[in-house]
Design a protein around this motif. Structure first.
Motif, PDB file in Angstrom:
ATOM      1  N   TYR A 177       1.859  10.365   4.326  1.00 52.26           N
ATOM      2  CA  TYR A 177       1.461   9.135   5.011  1.00 52.26           C
ATOM      3  C   TYR A 177       0.988   9.462   6.417  1.00 52.26           C
ATOM      4  O   TYR A 177       1.117  10.605   6.890  1.00 52.26           O
ATOM      5  N   SER A 227       1.700  13.913  -4.999  1.00 49.91           N
ATOM      6  CA  SER A 227       0.663  13.371  -4.120  1.00 49.91           C
ATOM      7  C   SER A 227      -0.719  13.832  -4.563  1.00 49.91           C
ATOM      8  O   SER A 227      -1.707  13.101  -4.417  1.00 49.91           O
ATOM      9  N   SER A 271       0.804  -1.221   0.000  1.00 50.98           N
ATOM     10  CA  SER A 271       0.000   0.000   0.000  1.00 50.98           C
ATOM     11  C   SER A 271       0.835   1.269   0.000  1.00 50.98           C
ATOM     12  O   SER A 271       0.452   2.273  -0.601  1.00 50.98           O
ATOM     13  N   ILE A 272       1.993   1.222   0.678  1.00 50.35           N
ATOM     14  CA  ILE A 272       2.822   2.421   0.762  1.00 50.35           C
ATOM     15  C   ILE A 272       4.274   2.020   1.011  1.00 50.35           C
ATOM     16  O   ILE A 272       4.547   1.100   1.784  1.00 50.35           O
ATOM     17  N   TYR A 303       0.951   4.121   7.502  1.00 55.45           N
ATOM     18  CA  TYR A 303      -0.299   3.884   6.779  1.00 55.45           C
ATOM     19  C   TYR A 303      -0.412   4.829   5.590  1.00 55.45           C
ATOM     20  O   TYR A 303      -0.004   5.991   5.669  1.00 55.45           O
ATOM     21  N   SER A 304      -0.980   4.365   4.489  1.00 57.94           N
ATOM     22  CA  SER A 304      -1.350   5.273   3.411  1.00 57.94           C
ATOM     23  C   SER A 304      -2.544   6.101   3.891  1.00 57.94           C
ATOM     24  O   SER A 304      -3.290   5.673   4.779  1.00 57.94           O
ATOM     25  N   GLN A 312      -5.230   6.650   2.419  1.00 52.88           N
ATOM     26  CA  GLN A 312      -6.484   5.972   2.100  1.00 52.88           C
ATOM     27  C   GLN A 312      -6.893   4.990   3.195  1.00 52.88           C
ATOM     28  O   GLN A 312      -8.070   4.698   3.371  1.00 52.88           O
ATOM     29  N   SER A 329       4.161  15.285   2.253  1.00 53.15           N
ATOM     30  CA  SER A 329       4.950  14.626   1.211  1.00 53.15           C
ATOM     31  C   SER A 329       6.375  15.157   1.115  1.00 53.15           C
ATOM     32  O   SER A 329       7.250  14.484   0.575  1.00 53.15           O
TER      33      SER A 329
END
Length: 223
Positions: A79, A216, A39-40, A100-101, A103, A72
């Protein structure tokens, strides 16, 4: 930290951290372990120094758990990090950070979810619905909420609003701006891979997307 403990620590972390979360472990000055996820990926390598502004840096500085959205400019992608330092005899022995991302944020962390922000003008205070905010700006330490009806001062800084504004509706596009993606009429290319956002108000206000946030921003909108 003794690197032989890393597998044991990761096994314990894996039992409580969901799939898709990256893990970084620091000994206080540099990273000693990094496990990216699908995810990231912050592209951290063991031996890299802890970057100023990162979630790990913040936790090491205050010597306590920190949950923070990171811009970013630190790693190239935004993140959300949850960092927990391990302290013995007043000294930080190691620091573990779950990455974590954005999203994934609503599903994994508790965050404010107000339906409105309060703005102020010369007449007093006004509750402003989130969908009515076209964009948010900051100049000389003063935060303004811009709507079709006018502009109103708000008490929060942009860093604080990063934890309050709905992350599926507002995106940071410049060090001085958040924009409501639902208020964007058109995206104009600008010089050096930047953009100008034409909004849906009568004035067709234009909000810049800086080079630092262009990547981003494009990732957020998917283009």
């Amino acid at each position: 930290m003794d690197n032989t403990l890393v597998p044991e620590v990761l096994q314990m972390i894996g039992e409580v951290i969901p799939e898709g979360v990256s893990i970084a472990i620091s000994d206080g000055a540099q990273y000693v372990y990094y496990q990216p996820s699908s995810s990231i990926d912050l592209k951290i390598s063991p031996g890299d120094r802890v970057r100023v502004g990162s979630a790990t840096y913040k936790a090491l500085k205050v010597k306590e758990k920190v949950a923070s959205q990171v811009e970013s400019r630190v790693f190239g992608v935004p993140y959300y990090g949850v960092s927990v330092p391990v302290i013995r005899q007043g000294q930080v022995e190691t620091c573990i950070t779950a990455i974590y991302s954005l999203q994934m944020m609503p599903a994994v962390v508790s965050r404010p979810n107000p339906a409105f922000l309060v703005g102020r003008d010369e007449n007093g205070w006004l509750p402003i619905s989130m969908q009515d905010i076209l964009y948010v700006s900051s100049n000389d330490g003063r935060t303004m909420l811009h709507t079709a009806a006018g502009s109103f001062a708000n008490k929060y800084s942009l860093s604080e609003l990063a934890h309050i504004l709905p992350c599926d509706q507002f995106v940071r596009c410049h060090r001085s701006y958040f924009v409501n993606v639902q208020a964007i009429r058109f995206i104009h290319p600008h010089f050096h891979s930047t953009f100008l956002l034409e909004l849906k108000d009568k004035q067709k206000t234009r909000v810049p997307v800086s080079q630092s946030y262009a990547g981003s921003f494009r990732q957020f909108l998917g283009f």
